[in-house]
Design a protein around this motif. Sequence first.
Motif, PDB file in Angstrom:
ATOM      1  N   CYS A  10      33.376  54.248  34.795  1.00  0.00           N
ATOM      2  CA  CYS A  10      32.271  53.326  33.867  1.00  0.00           C
ATOM      3  C   CYS A  10      31.208  52.716  34.958  1.00  0.00           C
ATOM      4  N   GLU A  11      29.777  52.713  34.241  1.00  0.00           N
ATOM      5  CA  GLU A  11      28.850  51.769  34.978  1.00  0.00           C
ATOM      6  C   GLU A  11      28.707  50.782  34.894  1.00  0.00           C
ATOM      7  N   ARG A  12      28.723  50.332  33.403  1.00  0.00           N
ATOM      8  CA  ARG A  12      28.740  48.948  32.773  1.00  0.00           C
ATOM      9  C   ARG A  12      29.601  48.793  31.830  1.00  0.00           C
ATOM     10  N   ALA A  13      30.078  47.473  31.580  1.00  0.00           N
ATOM     11  CA  ALA A  13      31.000  46.884  30.435  1.00  0.00           C
ATOM     12  C   ALA A  13      30.785  45.977  29.873  1.00  0.00           C
ATOM     13  N   VAL A  14      30.941  45.684  28.671  1.00  0.00           N
ATOM     14  CA  VAL A  14      30.800  44.406  27.928  1.00  0.00           C
ATOM     15  C   VAL A  14      32.225  44.163  27.201  1.00  0.00           C
ATOM     16  N   VAL A  15      32.606  42.760  27.630  1.00  0.00           N
ATOM     17  CA  VAL A  15      34.197  42.352  27.276  1.00  0.00           C
ATOM     18  C   VAL A  15      33.722  41.335  26.130  1.00  0.00           C
ATOM     19  N   LEU A  16      34.484  41.568  24.943  1.00  0.00           N
ATOM     20  CA  LEU A  16      33.986  40.273  24.120  1.00  0.00           C
ATOM     21  C   LEU A  16      35.334  39.447  23.645  1.00  0.00           C
ATOM     22  N   GLY A  26      50.236  43.258  40.945  1.00  0.00           N
ATOM     23  CA  GLY A  26      49.942  42.315  41.807  1.00  0.00           C
ATOM     24  C   GLY A  26      49.567  41.090  40.922  1.00  0.00           C
ATOM     25  N   GLY A  27      49.570  41.033  39.932  1.00  0.00           N
ATOM     26  CA  GLY A  27      49.100  39.955  39.095  1.00  0.00           C
ATOM     27  C   GLY A  27      47.532  40.109  38.665  1.00  0.00           C
ATOM     28  N   VAL A  28      47.107  39.340  37.713  1.00  0.00           N
ATOM     29  CA  VAL A  28      45.526  39.553  37.199  1.00  0.00           C
ATOM     30  C   VAL A  28      44.480  39.429  38.459  1.00  0.00           C
ATOM     31  N   LEU A  29      44.454  38.564  39.233  1.00  0.00           N
ATOM     32  CA  LEU A  29      43.560  38.484  40.023  1.00  0.00           C
ATOM     33  C   LEU A  29      43.341  39.709  41.009  1.00  0.00           C
ATOM     34  N   GLN A  30      44.537  40.175  41.407  1.00  0.00           N
ATOM     35  CA  GLN A  30      44.706  41.162  42.245  1.00  0.00           C
ATOM     36  C   GLN A  30      44.200  42.536  41.425  1.00  0.00           C
ATOM     37  N   ALA A  31      44.475  42.602  40.154  1.00  0.00           N
ATOM     38  CA  ALA A  31      44.050  43.803  39.237  1.00  0.00           C
ATOM     39  C   ALA A  31      42.881  43.596  39.185  1.00  0.00           C
ATOM     40  N   LEU A  32      42.063  42.609  38.770  1.00  0.00           N
ATOM     41  CA  LEU A  32      40.655  42.692  38.580  1.00  0.00           C
ATOM     42  C   LEU A  32      39.822  43.069  39.775  1.00  0.00           C
ATOM     43  N   ARG A  33      40.549  42.878  40.953  1.00  0.00           N
ATOM     44  CA  ARG A  33      39.769  43.430  42.125  1.00  0.00           C
ATOM     45  C   ARG A  33      39.194  44.698  42.251  1.00  0.00           C
ATOM     46  N   ARG A  34      40.181  45.601  41.277  1.00  0.00           N
ATOM     47  CA  ARG A  34      39.799  46.709  41.224  1.00  0.00           C
ATOM     48  C   ARG A  34      38.649  47.438  40.735  1.00  0.00           C
ATOM     49  N   VAL A  35      38.005  46.361  40.039  1.00  0.00           N
ATOM     50  CA  VAL A  35      37.050  46.743  39.072  1.00  0.00           C
ATOM     51  C   VAL A  35      35.786  46.964  39.768  1.00  0.00           C
ATOM     52  N   LYS A  36      35.212  48.063  39.431  1.00  0.00           N
ATOM     53  CA  LYS A  36      33.683  48.352  40.112  1.00  0.00           C
ATOM     54  C   LYS A  36      32.401  48.346  39.245  1.00  0.00           C
ATOM     55  N   ALA A  37      32.747  48.521  37.854  1.00  0.00           N
ATOM     56  CA  ALA A  37      31.619  48.530  37.000  1.00  0.00           C
ATOM     57  C   ALA A  37      30.951  47.029  36.991  1.00  0.00           C
ATOM     58  N   ARG A  38      29.611  46.790  36.509  1.00  0.00           N
ATOM     59  CA  ARG A  38      29.097  45.661  36.330  1.00  0.00           C
ATOM     60  C   ARG A  38      29.795  45.388  34.937  1.00  0.00           C
ATOM     61  N   VAL A  39      30.260  43.964  34.735  1.00  0.00           N
ATOM     62  CA  VAL A  39      30.883  43.606  33.625  1.00  0.00           C
ATOM     63  C   VAL A  39      30.109  42.215  33.013  1.00  0.00           C
ATOM     64  N   THR A  40      29.665  42.181  31.728  1.00  0.00           N
ATOM     65  CA  THR A  40      29.441  41.149  31.201  1.00  0.00           C
ATOM     66  C   THR A  40      30.345  40.459  30.299  1.00  0.00           C
ATOM     67  N   VAL A  41      30.517  39.136  30.264  1.00  0.00           N
ATOM     68  CA  VAL A  41      31.813  38.788  29.307  1.00  0.00           C
ATOM     69  C   VAL A  41      31.136  37.726  28.258  1.00  0.00           C
TER      70      VAL A  41
END
Length: 377
Positions: free
Chosen positions: A181-187, A308-323
């Motif tokens: 994924c290149e970009r993502a929007v999480v609502l 390894g927990g939420v913080l460790q997991a989210l470090r894997r994310v490469k896409a630009r994310v808008t929340v």
Amino acid sequence: MLQKRVEAVTTAAWHTGLFAGHRQFARVLDDFTTELGAVIGPIDVAYETWGTLNADRSNAILVLHALTGDSHAVGEVEDGHATPGWWNGLIGPGLAIDTNRYFVVCPNVLGGCQGTTGPSSVAPDGEVYGSRFPTITIRDQVAVEYALAQFLGIERFAGIVGGSMGGMRVLEWLVGYPEACERAVVLAVGAAATAEQIALTSLQIRMIESDPNFCGGDYYRYGVVPSHGLRLARELAHLSYRSPDELDTRFGRRRQSDSVTDLGVGSSFAVESYLSHHGQKLVQRFDANSYIRLSEAMNHHDVGRDRGGVLQALRRVKARVTVIGISSDRLFPVGQQQALAEALPTCDGLHIVDSNIGHDGFLVEVKAIGEIVRAVL
């Protein structure tokens, strides 16, 4: 044979768009092992598309629905759907998710009841799965969506967008398939289900299971439906989807009848009728076992589990994310979106939409959300 038929239809859609907006079906896996070790299959997925996939298949947008949604994100009551599109006004020519530019794909989720394999599907032995359909997780659902993407020849999405349970799946896509994924929007969601969310969902499950017509999940064979339990579950859920201010503004203490003789203690309040209406609407279009299995999947939601927990997991994310959060959301309060935005190393921004609707604002506030999504894409 099914796979060859669907491939032919899909290829035509890439080049002509003739099938845009119509439900299609794909057999994406012959068998599937769930995260908890159960084996089911084959796995069929119902999905809809809008727009045209370009030659290098780089303009695809994946749209993911919430708990009782389906593949019909856009359109009217047609093509086997009992309800209009759940995101009408956001997806289409010239709209925020512009189908003149993008090829939009919306699949019905694993465990659902609108064409994708779920508890009401027929198992290989010729009988409905019913109680035999296993507990599934958000990761299982995303694994099936990934298989659909592979089937469609899409290696990388230009964007993935979803709210509530759909937002959970967006996060799992970002963590589990960071190159896809290149970009993502999480609502309107958080990185993991909270104790309160689990409690609310668990009560709904117990309401359904306590209905005498539930029959241990095998009500299909007896020709009955646990409608009372499902209706109550939906009423409780719908209450959590709206805000106290909105309910007070719309209904207050108003009774169903304005007649003085009907204003006794036993007469119903307007808000009661409102909840009952929404509960009954769901009974007419949704399977109780699917409601349970999808609700369980939401309870299991935790992107940090075994990573390894939420913080460790989210470090894997490469896409630009808008929340995006909804200011009055009491089911997924904005603090959860704030924490998510802070934890995402690639977060492009946190947007809080001012609304008195509550959690359902991610479906209702189409104009405000559309402006954000348009800027992102």
